[in-house]
Design a protein around this motif. Structure first.
Motif, short mmCIF file in Angstrom:
data_model
loop_
_atom_site.label_atom_id
_atom_site.label_comp_id
_atom_site.label_asym_id
_atom_site.label_seq_id
_atom_site.Cartn_x
_atom_site.Cartn_y
_atom_site.Cartn_z
N GLU A 389 126.12 164.62 -0.95
CA GLU A 389 126.00 165.02 0.46
C GLU A 389 125.49 166.44 0.58
N ALA A 390 125.92 167.32 -0.32
CA ALA A 390 125.50 168.72 -0.26
C ALA A 390 124.01 168.86 -0.52
N LYS A 391 123.51 168.13 -1.53
CA LYS A 391 122.07 168.20 -1.82
C LYS A 391 121.24 167.64 -0.67
N ALA A 392 121.74 166.58 -0.04
CA ALA A 392 121.00 165.98 1.07
C ALA A 392 120.95 166.90 2.28
N ALA A 393 121.95 167.77 2.43
CA ALA A 393 122.01 168.65 3.59
C ALA A 393 121.21 169.93 3.42
#
Length: 447
Positions: A389-393
Motif C-alpha cells: 500500500e505504501a509503494k502504491a501511494a
C-alpha cells in the motif's frame, strides 16, 4: 488534489532557481568525471536536484555547501548523523584516537566499556561490531541459519535492511519476485527468502508454522517505503509466533533507534533475540553492531566449536577497528543519552503539530507519520498498512518537487521520500522554518 501540471511547473521553476544559485556544484560535477556518474558512490545521484549539492562542512543540524548555501539539515546523512554533525565529544575522542592508531586488529581499553554501554542501552548482553549495518544483517542471517539448521529468512514487502542479497525480494500482485534493481544476481533468492506483507498476522502464522524459517528480519516500524506503523498487537504476535515455532526474531533498529532511548524494542517492546544498529551509533564513522541474547550466544558458541578452523564468512579486517570503537564509546557515553531523546521527541512533536496544521489549512489529503524523532509527511490521505500500500501511494514527481522547493529555501530533507529527522541539536527556529517552507510549497503547488 495537486495536478500534474502544477507539479511540473513548480519542478521546472525550482530547477532553474537551483541552477542559478549553485554554479560551483555544477563546476564540481564537471570536474569529477573520473568518478563513475561523477560521484564517489552512485546513490549520491539520487537527490532530485539537477546535480547533487556539494557539502563543504556541517555542524550540529546545519550544513553549508560549496556555493555558500546554508541548510537546516533534516536529512542528517540519512540517519548517520541523527544526533548531530560532529558532536564535540565525538570530535575530541576521534582526534585523540587518530594520533594513537586507527586499526590494530586487537581489542582496546574502550572496547570493554563499550560492550557494557551497549548492553545497558539495548537490553541484550552479547555484542559484535561490524563496519556497516548491511554487514551486520548479513552476519545475523548467517548465524541464524547456522544455529537453527534452517535455510529460509522471512522479510516484509518493501523492507530494505541494507545491501544484503537475501532481502531483495518483493511482492507483486501477491507473488514473490526478485527486485528488479538488484544488479548481477545469479541465483533465485526466492528459494531461501519468504516475503509477506507487514501487519498480516495470518500470512505470518502460515509462513512460520511450516518450520523452515531460520529468522524473521524486521524493522519494528517500516521506514523505507515511507513509514508504515505496526498495527496494534502485531509485534507481540510476531514475538509469540517466533517463540512457538522456534524462529529467531531479529530487529533491524538502524532507523527505528529514533523511537526512543534503547530503540523501538526497549521503548515499546517486545524484546528480539538479535538486533542490528548501524549508521548513527558511530555518529557518522562507518560502524555497526549486532547484539543477541545469552541463549543465542550459547548456541553460536556451540556451532563454532563444532566447525573446523577457517574463515566463517562473517566479518572483515576493519571490523571493530580502534576508530570505530572509540566513536561508538564516545557516542553512547556522552551524546546518545536520555536527555538527548527528550529534546528530539519534543522537537518532533512540534514539527508534527506544525505540519498537520499546514496540511489542514491547505486542505490537502495528506497525513503525517512519526516514529519518535523520525517524521514524514505522506502525500496520501490515510496511513498505509503495509509495504504494498505504501509503494502504491507514493508520488515520486510530487515528492521530488517538494524536496527541491525546500532545498532552494535552505531546508534539506532526505532525498528518497519526505523524511525528516530531529536531532538533539535541532533548534525550534529550524523546525519553524521547515513548517513555513512547507506552507509556502503547498501554496505554490495549488496556484
Amino acid at each position: 488534489m495537486i495536478s500534474d501540471g502544477a507539479i511540473a511547473r513548480v519542478a521546472a521553476r525550482e530547477a532553474d532557481r537551483f541552477r542559478a544559485a549553485n554554479r560551483h556544484a555544477f563546476a564540481h560535477q564537471a570536474a569529477a568525471s573520473g568518478w563513475f556518474q561523477s560521484v564517489p558512490f552512485h546513490w549520491m545521484r539520487d537527490w532530485p536536484s539537477p546535480v547533487p549539492i556539494v557539502a563543504a562542512s556541517a555542524k550540529n543540524a546545519t550544513l553549508i555547501s560549496i556555493d555558500g548555501q546554508t541548510y537546516d539539515d533534516f536529512c542528517l546523512g540519512d540517519t548517520a548523523s541523527l544526533f548531530g554533525h560532529s558532536p564535540p565529544a565525538l570530535a575530541a575522542a576521534l582526534t585523540q584516537q587518530a594520533s594513537e592508531g586507527l586499526s590494530y586488529m586487537l581489542p582496546t581499553p574502550r572496547g570493554a566499556a563499550l560492550s557494557a554501554k551497549l548492553a545497558a542501552m539495548f537490553g541484550l548482553p552479547q555484542w559484535q561490531v561490524t563496519t556497516t549495518a548491511s554487514e551486520a544483517n548479513r552476519a545475523v542471517i548467517r548465524w541464524s541459519r547456522g544455529i537453527s539448521g534452517r535455510a529460509k529468512v522471512l522479510i516484509f514487502n518493501g523492507a530494505y535492511h541494507g545491501a544484503v542479497d537475501d532481502v531483495f525480494v518483493d511482492l507483486k500482485n501477491g507473488q514473490p519476485v526478485m527486485r528488479g534493481s538488484l544488479i548481477g544476481q545469479l541465483h533465485d533468492l526466492r528459494d531461501t527468502t519468504t516475503v509477506i506483507e507487514f501487519n498480516d498476522e495470518a500470512a505470518l502464522a502460515d509462513a512460520l508454522r511450516r518450520g523452515d524459517i531460520a529468522c524473521v528480519l524486521v524493522e519494528p516500524v517500516m521506514t523505507n517505503v515511507g513509514m508504515v506503523r505496526d498495527a496494534p498487537g502485531f509485534l507481540q504476535t510476531l514475538r509469540t509466533l517466533c517463540d512457538e515455532t522456534g524462529t529467531l526474531l531479529v530487529f533491524d533498529e538502524t532507523h527505528t533507534i529514533s523511537s526512543g532511548y534503547g530503540g523501538h524494542g526497549v521503548a515499546h517492546g517486545p524484546t528480539p533475540d538479535l538486533m542490528v544498529v548501524g549508521k548513527s551509533i558511530g555518529g557518522g564513522v562507518p560502524c555497526a553492531v549486532y547484539g543477541f541474547s545469552a541463549e543465542v550466544a550459547e548456541r553460536m558458541a556451540t556451532l563454532n566449536a563444532a566447525r573446523p578452523p577457517g574463515h566463517s564468512g562473517i566479518g572483515t579486517t576493519l571490523s571493530a577497528n580502534a576508530l570505530a570503537i572509540t566513536a561508538m564509546d564516545a557516542m553512547l557515553g556522552e551524546v546518545i543519552t536520555p536527555a538527548a531523546y527528550d529534546h528530539m521527541l519534543r522537537g518532533a512533536a512540534r514539527l508534527v503539530a506544525g505540519l498537520e496544521q499546514e496540511i489542514a489549512a491547505a486542505d490537502l489529503d495528506w497525513h503525517v507519520a512519526q516514529v519518535g524523532a523520525r517524521v514524514e509527511f505522506l502525500t496520501c490521505p490515510t496511513s498505509p498498512r503495509n509495504g504494498g500500500e505504501a509503494k502504491a501511494a507514493m508520488q515520486p514527481e510530487l515528492e521530488a518537487a517538494i524536496h527541491l522547493f525546500l532545498a532552494n529555501r535552505g531546508i534539506l530533507l532526505a532525498p528518497f521520500h519526505n523524511m525528516m529527522l530531529v536531532s538533539p541539536v535541532t533548534g525550534d527556529d529550524q523546525i519553524d522554518r521547515l513548517v513555513g517552507g512547507f506552507a509556502d510549497c503547498s501554496k505554490a503547488l495549488k496556484e
